[in-house]
Design an enzyme around this catalytic site. Structure first.
Site, PDB file in Angstrom:
ATOM      1  N   SER A  28     -11.188  -1.032  -1.577  1.00 24.46           N
ATOM      2  CA  SER A  28      -9.870  -0.999  -0.899  1.00 24.46           C
ATOM      3  C   SER A  28      -9.991  -1.001   0.741  1.00 24.46           C
ATOM      4  CB  SER A  28      -9.061   0.398  -1.074  1.00 24.46           C
ATOM      5  OG  SER A  28      -8.293   0.636  -1.894  1.00 24.46           O
TER       6      SER A  28
ATOM      7  N   HIS B 236      -3.972   6.156   2.915  1.00 21.40           N
ATOM      8  CA  HIS B 236      -4.541   4.947   2.329  1.00 21.40           C
ATOM      9  C   HIS B 236      -4.141   3.849   2.764  1.00 21.40           C
ATOM     10  CE1 HIS B 236      -5.545   1.828  -0.638  1.00 21.40           C
ATOM     11  NE2 HIS B 236      -6.649   2.612  -0.887  1.00 21.40           N
TER      12      HIS B 236
ATOM     13  N   ASP C  39       0.821  -1.440  -0.030  1.00 22.08           N
ATOM     14  CA  ASP C  39       0.182  -0.175  -0.134  1.00 22.08           C
ATOM     15  C   ASP C  39       0.959   1.117  -0.050  1.00 22.08           C
ATOM     16  OD1 ASP C  39      -2.402   1.806   0.522  1.00 22.08           O
ATOM     17  OD2 ASP C  39      -3.353  -0.155   1.159  1.00 22.08           O
TER      18      ASP C  39
END
Ligand code: NAG
Ligand code: NAG
Ligand code: NAG
Ligand code: NAG
Ligand code: NAG
Ligand code: NAG
Ligand code: NAG
Length: 728
Positions: A547, A217, A144
């Site tokens: 996600s 994220h 990520d």
């Protein structure tokens, strides 16, 4: 690859791709004389015996075709081979060298929870396994954007020593040292050689040349999978409560491969190579790119090697729904996770001057609320250039929008950017209107000004009012957080749909998990909208996408793995699939936001994940690496193509009948080549083998038919199993 959050409309993605391609092409033309990055798959078995290390051999192969080309990475776990910057001509020469299986151009990928543990019933699970030390032996590796190590979600107070199986490390770099790791965040690495080779040096004022997360994220997905419990978590008071990952005692290993929304294949493979060597138990990848055949897909190839080592690989299904056949990460040895809503909402009312009100959603930081009625204007009537109805950058006339609530249509740029456009032009609020393609799905964002996101039907009604009223006015009334919303879950409109674009017989996604308005830890290097102009800093953020669904599955897989350490990745996936649910308590099918009607298996797969039930599936459909190789034989892959995936020679037996339909998958799709007339019904047979993982017992098959034009029979209809027995 694409990070799977912030699902803007499909058109916005198209726009993004075009911009991306242009910048990459320019970098190459000016810089490297038309060199691009290629991934070179090598048949290691053909290495000359006098060479004692593959890296020497790879370098000599490269030298023989170019005296300038340099190896970026040498791979030995995820694939056998290397990546390098090459001209087209050099790749042609390379392909004719002994031992070269495949030379693939690098692909670009994009990185596409307080309430979720309760929603999934996991608050009960932690009572069942108090501070289970077995769970604390499980290591989840996340590919990520990195991690914000100071987040309380990575507190290690409740954890014992780092598992002895761990072989990885905590790399230092910009604003990150080995001291940032602890007994929760046990490893952190970063991979950017491939990225810098294609787009030039990283801008280290905006991003950290280290595992530190400048985007948020990666911090969000890592804490969703395995964050420690944090009391009093919220975003501006919304979704307040205890934030806790799915497997709060599992360990976290960070592999940073995405940089400002770009993740390149050579870096991803290097990260998977490392994760396998480091001994992670689960790999969670909330990123993807358009689906391509398994032997051309870096993530799928790396996942094959991981699966052979017993590592579960869970991936996001993509945010390109509700268009058909938009799934990504569809290899049958991966877990493909779609997204649904949870029972929590952040309602806001849009009250109009005519007394009517419409509900929407909002996350509001409490500033600048228009408490009284103010003028409401349609952005399309307030423009200085085209695209005003979409509130595109610089399209609004400040004279016309000053002091007003502005009604903007969704599409072309991100939702939060529209808020910035309205705010910059002097607007005091925004109504963000879904188009037909967005349906009734409402995504809450931490906009820079008071905003109500409204569904397609409310958007039509408000537009009508805007057309008819002399002096339209409105106000926004925020309702805070509401839980217990029914029905829930509802499949997200943005969640990518089947049929599986590569092998339609393999039904994907495998299942759905929570992915809408999820609260989890965030970076302190960016605001909750990720806009440069957003100088707010938060500990937790609420974001949406497949996600967010993927790390829910990864964390739950870690729980199952801790209870059943010997189960294969396929058995763990089978447990998650066969116990998933497809209907609400009242028996009605789960709804789909895109249609407001019942969902289909192309949207939900086997249904919505049910972690408690998954701990006791009774029977599983198991699969070994050889079963997947037989599947590739059934797809008529050549020996070279199979070797690129399997990293060894595999010969399909010409005498043997291989069949795609007999892959022992827990679900299947049937492809009818043409509609059969009554006289000549098409018959399709699938064979499956079940393994009893529970107590001895008898199971009876039951069939529910949705479609009267198909009949389904199960033979035999009843099977009795002894302990650990297998039956077909
Ligand atoms: C788990 O391990 C830690 C440290 O080794 C120990 O202090 C703790 O009591 C163990 N917990 C359980 C539930 O066994
Ligand atoms: C990173 O480190 C530099 C130098 O120590 C410091 O000035 C800066 O504030 C740090 N940035 C962040 C976001 O922590
Ligand atoms: C790097 O980012 C900073 C901050 O956004 C910007 O001011 C600077 O111009 C950028 N540098 C380059 C070389 O792009
Ligand atoms: C909006 O209207 C509904 C009924 O249509 C009503 O229950 C609700 O109280 C109203 N909300 C506000 C803020 O006026
Ligand atoms: C919005 O995006 C669509 C699809 O890419 C494009 O055709 C259209 O021109 C865009 N609209 C504006 C105003 O830029
Ligand atoms: C593989 O080849 C066989 C023999 O030519 C053919 O019958 C079969 O349909 C092919 N399978 C696929 C998946 O293309
Ligand atoms: C399905 O089976 C039933 C009962 O055997 C039969 O009446 C029906 O015609 C069959 N339908 C099809 C589409 O074959």
């Amino acid at each position: 690859m694409k990070m799977f959050d912030k699902p803007f409309s499909a058109t916005a993605f198209v726009l993004f791709f075009i911009l991306c391609d242009v910048s990459l092409a320019t970098a190459e033309n000016t810089k490297d004389n038309q060199k691009s990055t290629y991934i070179v798959h090598v048949a290691k078995s053909e290495m000359p015996t006098i060479l004692n290390h593959h890296s020497i051999w790879y370098r000599s192969i490269l030298k023989s075709i170019s005296n300038s080309a340099e190896i970026l990475y040498t791979y030995d776990n995820a694939i056998h081979g290397f990546s390098a910057r090459l001209t087209l001509e050099e790749t042609q020469l390379l392909k004719s060298q002994i031992g070269i299986l495949k030379v693939l151009p690098e692909k670009i990928y994009k990185p596409l929870t307080t309430r979720t543990p309760q929603f999934l019933g996991l608050d009960k699970i932690t009572d069942m396994f108090p501070a289970s030390n077995a769970t604390s032996d499980i290591i989840i590796g996340l590919l990520d954007t990195g991690v914000w190590p100071e987040s309380k979600s990575f507190d290690d107070a409740e954890l014992g020593p780092v598992p002895t199986s761990w072989k990885g490390k905590c790399e230092s770099g910009q604003n990150f040292t080995a001291a940032n790791c602890n007994k929760k965040l046990i490893g952190a690495r970063f991979f950017l050689k491939g990225l810098e080779a294609s787009v030039g040096p990283l801008n280290a004022t905006k991003q950290f040349r280290s595992p530190r997360d400048s985007d948020g994220h990666g911090t969000h997905t890592a804490s969703t999978a395995a964050g420690s419990a944090v009391k009093g978590a919220s975003l501006f008071g919304y979704a307040s409560g205890v934030a806790r990952g799915m497997a709060p005692h599992a360990r976290v290993a960070i592999y940073k491969v995405c940089w400002e929304d770009n993740c390149v294949g050579s870096d991803i493979l290097a990260a998977m190579d490392a994760a396998i060597a480091d001994n992670v138990n689960v790999i969670s990848a909330s990123l993807g790119g358009q689906a391509v055949d398994y032997d051309e897909e870096n993530l799928a190839i790396g996942a094959f090697a991981a699966m052979e080592k017993g590592i579960v690989v869970a991936c996001a299904a993509g945010n390109d729904g509700p268009t058909d056949s938009t799934l990504q990460n569809v290899a049958p040895w991966m877990i493909t996770v779609g997204a649904g809503t949870i029972d929590r909402d952040f309602p806001v009312y849009v009250k109009l001057g005519n007394g009517k009100n419409y509900s929407g959603v909002s996350i509001h930081d409490g500033s600048l609320t228009p408490r009284t009625f103010v003028p409401l204007i349609y952005a399309g009537n307030a423009g200085v250039k085209t695209g005003a109805e979409l509130c595109l950058t610089g399209s609004l006339d400040p004279e016309k929008v000053k002091g007003k609530i502005v009604f903007c249509d969704r599409g072309n740029i991100s939702r939060v950017e529209k808020g910035l456009v309205v705010k910059s032009a002097g607007g005091v609020g925004m109504v963000l209107a879904n188009g037909k393609i967005d349906g009734e799905e409402l995504v809450a964002d931490a906009h820079l000004l008071p905003t109500a996101a409204v569904g397609f039907s409310a958007s039509k009604a408000i537009k009508m009012y805007l057309q008819q009223a002399q002096n339209p006015t409105a106000t926004l009334v925020f309702q805070g957080t509401v839980v217990g919303i029914q029905p829930s879950p509802i499949v997200s409109a943005f969640s990518s749909r089947g049929p599986n674009p590569i092998t339609p017989d393999i039904l994907k996604p495998d299942f759905i998990a929570p992915g809408v308005n999820i609260l989890a830890a965030f970076t302190k290097a960016a605001g909750p909208t990720n806009l440069d102009q957003d100088d707010r800093r938060v500990d937790f953020n609420i974001i949406t996408g497949t996600s967010m669904a993927c790390p829910h599955a990864s964390g739950i897989a870690a729980l199952i793995k801790s209870v059943y350490p010997n189960w294969s990745p396929a058995a763990i996936r089978s447990a998650l699939m066969t116990t998933a649910y497809v209907s609400y308590n009242n028996g009605k099918k789960l709804l789909d936001s895109a249609t407001n009607g019942p969902s289909t298996p192309f949207a939900v797969g086997a249904g919505h994940v049910n972690p408690i039930a998954a701990l006791n599936p009774g029977l599983v459909y198991d699969l070994t690496a050889d079963d997947y190789l037989n599947f590739l034989c059934a797809l008529n892959y050549t020996a070279k193509r199979i070797e690129a995936v399997a990293r060894r020679k595999v010969s399909c037996d010409a005498q043997k009948h291989y069949s795609v339909t007999n892959l022992n998958y827990p679900s299947f799709g049937v492809v009818f080549k043409q509609v059969a007339r009554s006289s000549s019904a098409t018959v399709v047979k699938h064979e499956r083998t079940l393994t009893n993982v529970g107590v001895a017992g008898t199971y009876k098959a039951s069939v529910t038919l949705d479609n009267p034009s198909v009949n389904i029979t199960v033979e035999p209809n009843v099977l009795s199993f002894g302990k650990n027995e297998k039956k077909s």
